[in-house]
Design a protein around this motif. Structure first.
Motif, PDB file in Angstrom:
ATOM      1  N   CYS A 144      42.621  49.475  47.462  1.00 32.08           N
ATOM      2  CA  CYS A 144      43.838  48.053  46.725  1.00 32.08           C
ATOM      3  C   CYS A 144      42.791  47.013  46.750  1.00 32.08           C
ATOM      4  O   CYS A 144      42.468  45.951  46.141  1.00 32.08           O
ATOM      5  CB  CYS A 144      45.072  48.553  45.990  1.00 32.08           C
ATOM      6  SG  CYS A 144      46.184  49.821  45.612  1.00 32.08           S
ATOM      7  N   ALA A 145      43.246  46.773  48.312  1.00 32.95           N
ATOM      8  CA  ALA A 145      41.937  44.697  47.858  1.00 32.95           C
ATOM      9  C   ALA A 145      41.318  45.153  48.135  1.00 32.95           C
ATOM     10  O   ALA A 145      40.091  44.395  47.558  1.00 32.95           O
ATOM     11  CB  ALA A 145      42.849  44.510  49.662  1.00 32.95           C
ATOM     12  N   GLY A 146      40.009  45.950  48.308  1.00 31.95           N
ATOM     13  CA  GLY A 146      38.555  46.461  48.367  1.00 31.95           C
ATOM     14  C   GLY A 146      38.227  46.677  46.139  1.00 31.95           C
ATOM     15  O   GLY A 146      37.404  46.042  46.239  1.00 31.95           O
ATOM     16  N   ILE A 147      39.082  47.123  45.497  1.00 34.95           N
ATOM     17  CA  ILE A 147      39.157  47.093  44.638  1.00 34.95           C
ATOM     18  C   ILE A 147      38.848  45.939  43.849  1.00 34.95           C
ATOM     19  O   ILE A 147      38.507  45.785  42.867  1.00 34.95           O
ATOM     20  CB  ILE A 147      39.376  48.189  43.588  1.00 34.95           C
ATOM     21  CG1 ILE A 147      39.126  49.956  44.413  1.00 34.95           C
ATOM     22  CG2 ILE A 147      38.868  48.513  42.467  1.00 34.95           C
ATOM     23  CD1 ILE A 147      40.159  50.720  43.759  1.00 34.95           C
ATOM     24  N   PHE A 148      39.710  45.483  44.027  1.00 32.71           N
ATOM     25  CA  PHE A 148      40.436  44.034  43.393  1.00 32.71           C
ATOM     26  C   PHE A 148      39.019  42.416  44.041  1.00 32.71           C
ATOM     27  O   PHE A 148      38.976  41.760  43.313  1.00 32.71           O
ATOM     28  CB  PHE A 148      41.879  43.460  44.133  1.00 32.71           C
ATOM     29  CG  PHE A 148      42.167  42.141  43.431  1.00 32.71           C
ATOM     30  CD1 PHE A 148      42.850  41.858  41.615  1.00 32.71           C
ATOM     31  CD2 PHE A 148      42.046  41.091  44.594  1.00 32.71           C
ATOM     32  CE1 PHE A 148      43.305  40.619  42.261  1.00 32.71           C
ATOM     33  CE2 PHE A 148      42.490  39.489  44.130  1.00 32.71           C
ATOM     34  CZ  PHE A 148      42.685  39.793  42.832  1.00 32.71           C
ATOM     35  N   THR A 149      38.564  43.071  45.377  1.00 32.41           N
ATOM     36  CA  THR A 149      37.650  42.020  45.581  1.00 32.41           C
ATOM     37  C   THR A 149      36.390  42.388  44.687  1.00 32.41           C
ATOM     38  O   THR A 149      35.458  41.452  44.099  1.00 32.41           O
ATOM     39  CB  THR A 149      37.266  42.292  47.098  1.00 32.41           C
ATOM     40  OG1 THR A 149      38.453  41.919  47.562  1.00 32.41           O
ATOM     41  CG2 THR A 149      36.476  41.010  47.454  1.00 32.41           C
ATOM     42  N   PHE A 150      35.818  43.647  44.750  1.00 32.85           N
ATOM     43  CA  PHE A 150      35.482  43.888  43.899  1.00 32.85           C
ATOM     44  C   PHE A 150      35.078  43.177  42.637  1.00 32.85           C
ATOM     45  O   PHE A 150      33.726  42.900  41.871  1.00 32.85           O
ATOM     46  CB  PHE A 150      35.076  45.124  44.289  1.00 32.85           C
ATOM     47  CG  PHE A 150      33.553  46.511  43.352  1.00 32.85           C
ATOM     48  CD1 PHE A 150      32.335  46.007  44.146  1.00 32.85           C
ATOM     49  CD2 PHE A 150      33.957  46.663  42.121  1.00 32.85           C
ATOM     50  CE1 PHE A 150      31.731  46.598  43.477  1.00 32.85           C
ATOM     51  CE2 PHE A 150      32.407  47.109  41.299  1.00 32.85           C
ATOM     52  CZ  PHE A 150      31.563  46.881  41.261  1.00 32.85           C
ATOM     53  N   HIS A 151      36.684  43.372  41.868  1.00 33.95           N
ATOM     54  CA  HIS A 151      36.290  43.079  40.204  1.00 33.95           C
ATOM     55  C   HIS A 151      36.373  41.394  40.413  1.00 33.95           C
ATOM     56  O   HIS A 151      35.584  41.326  39.189  1.00 33.95           O
ATOM     57  CB  HIS A 151      37.709  43.452  39.777  1.00 33.95           C
ATOM     58  CG  HIS A 151      37.914  44.919  39.573  1.00 33.95           C
ATOM     59  ND1 HIS A 151      37.545  45.388  37.628  1.00 33.95           N
ATOM     60  CD2 HIS A 151      38.337  45.937  39.396  1.00 33.95           C
ATOM     61  CE1 HIS A 151      37.694  46.092  37.689  1.00 33.95           C
ATOM     62  NE2 HIS A 151      38.153  47.028  39.472  1.00 33.95           N
ATOM     63  N   LEU A 152      36.778  40.992  41.041  1.00 41.66           N
ATOM     64  CA  LEU A 152      36.553  39.418  41.274  1.00 41.66           C
ATOM     65  C   LEU A 152      35.213  38.939  41.468  1.00 41.66           C
ATOM     66  O   LEU A 152      34.385  37.966  41.036  1.00 41.66           O
ATOM     67  CB  LEU A 152      37.091  38.902  42.638  1.00 41.66           C
ATOM     68  CG  LEU A 152      38.841  38.536  42.194  1.00 41.66           C
ATOM     69  CD1 LEU A 152      39.973  38.437  43.350  1.00 41.66           C
ATOM     70  CD2 LEU A 152      39.077  38.086  40.856  1.00 41.66           C
ATOM     71  N   VAL A 153      33.950  39.319  42.557  1.00 41.56           N
ATOM     72  CA  VAL A 153      32.553  39.504  42.754  1.00 41.56           C
ATOM     73  C   VAL A 153      32.322  39.722  41.505  1.00 41.56           C
ATOM     74  O   VAL A 153      31.102  38.636  41.257  1.00 41.56           O
ATOM     75  CB  VAL A 153      32.321  40.110  44.073  1.00 41.56           C
ATOM     76  CG1 VAL A 153      30.971  39.836  44.604  1.00 41.56           C
ATOM     77  CG2 VAL A 153      33.101  39.861  45.202  1.00 41.56           C
ATOM     78  N   HIS A 154      32.210  41.298  41.073  1.00 39.72           N
ATOM     79  CA  HIS A 154      31.566  41.297  39.212  1.00 39.72           C
ATOM     80  C   HIS A 154      32.104  41.136  38.319  1.00 39.72           C
ATOM     81  O   HIS A 154      31.840  42.273  37.502  1.00 39.72           O
ATOM     82  CB  HIS A 154      31.064  42.707  40.032  1.00 39.72           C
ATOM     83  CG  HIS A 154      30.558  42.987  40.829  1.00 39.72           C
ATOM     84  ND1 HIS A 154      28.958  42.707  41.099  1.00 39.72           N
ATOM     85  CD2 HIS A 154      30.543  43.562  42.115  1.00 39.72           C
ATOM     86  CE1 HIS A 154      28.742  42.940  42.766  1.00 39.72           C
ATOM     87  NE2 HIS A 154      29.688  43.635  42.769  1.00 39.72           N
ATOM     88  N   TYR A 155      32.780  40.036  38.285  1.00 34.96           N
ATOM     89  CA  TYR A 155      33.857  39.186  36.925  1.00 34.96           C
ATOM     90  C   TYR A 155      32.816  39.270  36.776  1.00 34.96           C
ATOM     91  O   TYR A 155      31.728  38.270  36.013  1.00 34.96           O
ATOM     92  CB  TYR A 155      34.948  38.509  37.619  1.00 34.96           C
ATOM     93  CG  TYR A 155      35.035  37.558  36.439  1.00 34.96           C
ATOM     94  CD1 TYR A 155      36.360  39.112  35.285  1.00 34.96           C
ATOM     95  CD2 TYR A 155      35.123  36.627  35.532  1.00 34.96           C
ATOM     96  CE1 TYR A 155      36.482  38.218  34.588  1.00 34.96           C
ATOM     97  CE2 TYR A 155      35.326  36.441  33.968  1.00 34.96           C
ATOM     98  CZ  TYR A 155      36.333  37.129  33.358  1.00 34.96           C
ATOM     99  OH  TYR A 155      36.691  36.719  32.218  1.00 34.96           O
ATOM    100  N   GLN A 156      32.770  39.955  34.955  1.00 34.57           N
ATOM    101  CA  GLN A 156      31.887  39.506  34.051  1.00 34.57           C
ATOM    102  C   GLN A 156      32.850  38.950  32.333  1.00 34.57           C
ATOM    103  O   GLN A 156      33.965  39.943  32.342  1.00 34.57           O
ATOM    104  CB  GLN A 156      31.140  40.429  32.986  1.00 34.57           C
ATOM    105  CG  GLN A 156      30.008  40.742  34.339  1.00 34.57           C
ATOM    106  CD  GLN A 156      28.964  41.999  33.978  1.00 34.57           C
ATOM    107  OE1 GLN A 156      29.574  42.165  32.499  1.00 34.57           O
ATOM    108  NE2 GLN A 156      27.892  42.084  35.039  1.00 34.57           N
TER     109      GLN A 156
END
Length: 247
Positions: A144-156
């Motif tokens: 969950c933390a990994g996917i959450f961080t991925f969402h924040l980094v690649h937010y559009q």
């Protein structure tokens, strides 16, 4: 798309009817789960002095009415834009990952994974697979933390049909919906810690100590009396291995 695939099948009218009936029952089942969980939380927060005969029915009616009024905005001419804001920011993605992460942390590290396994054993009648405790403590929170961080980094920014870009106030409304759910966990922790008494360590110990109700104690005591006693190695134990999947 699914509707186009249905038209290419034999007897498309039958399959189209079954497809939309499936969607109807899927939506109803999802609403039952959401409404029942939300209503149960509200009833637990209400004081006992507010109890009345049809309390649950009135709360369910109020929740459904408020939800209906909010949903009316999604069937207007610009309803799809409102629906996408709710779906993108509050109903999926980072919000659910944030909540799932803290749920695993509370169960595995605050309440205790072993204690929770004991509770499940009492309720189910068998001890779940030991791998589930490792999922609660490490695997699921890390995912969950990994996917959450991925969402924040690649937010559009949110767009509709890859053509219309939402204005700044639309994104602000969406982030307000997301933050209103995400801030419930840290704000509640800070509120409880600041209003408790004693040192910080004593406050944390007092707030994280389980509070057993009377019916919980009666159930656990009854379960322990029914459990057969084992004398040495003569008792035969039936071992059942149950494999459970964890999302």
């Amino acid at each position: 798309p699914a509707p186009k695939a249905v038209t290419l099948m034999p007897f498309p009218q039958v399959w189209a009817a079954l497809f939309f009936i499936m969607l109807l029952f899927l939506g109803l089942s999802s609403q039952f789960v959401g409404v029942e969980g939300f209503v149960t939380g509200i009833l637990d927060l209400l004081p006992h002095t507010w109890w009345c005969r049809y309390q649950r029915e009135m709360v369910v009616a109020a929740v459904i009415m408020v939800s209906f009024i909010i949903d009316l905005s999604m069937v207007t001419q610009g309803g799809m834009f409102i629906f996408q804001i709710f779906d993108y920011y509050s109903a999926s993605g980072m919000t659910l990952l944030w909540q799932a992460f803290w749920e695993c942390v509370v169960v595995a590290w605050v309440y205790g994974g072993d204690r929770y396994m004991d509770d499940l054993t009492v309720m189910l009648g068998y001890r779940p697979w030991a791998m589930m405790r490792w999922c609660w403590a490490f695997i699921t929170p890390l995912i969950c933390a990994g996917i959450f961080t991925f969402h924040l980094v690649h937010y559009q920014p949110l767009t509709y049909n890859k053509v219309y870009t939402y204005p700044w106030w639309g994104e602000a409304l969406g982030w307000s919906l997301a933050i209103s759910s995400m801030l419930c966990v840290p704000t509640t922790v800070l509120y409880k810690l600041t209003h408790a008494r004693g040192s910080l360590t004593k406050r944390w110990q007092e707030l994280t100590r389980p509070v057993w109700s009377g019916h919980h104690l009666l159930y656990r005591s009854a379960d322990e009396t029914k459990r057969p006693a084992c004398t040495g190695g003569s008792a035969l134990e039936e071992k059942v291995v149950i494999y459970e999947s964890v999302m």
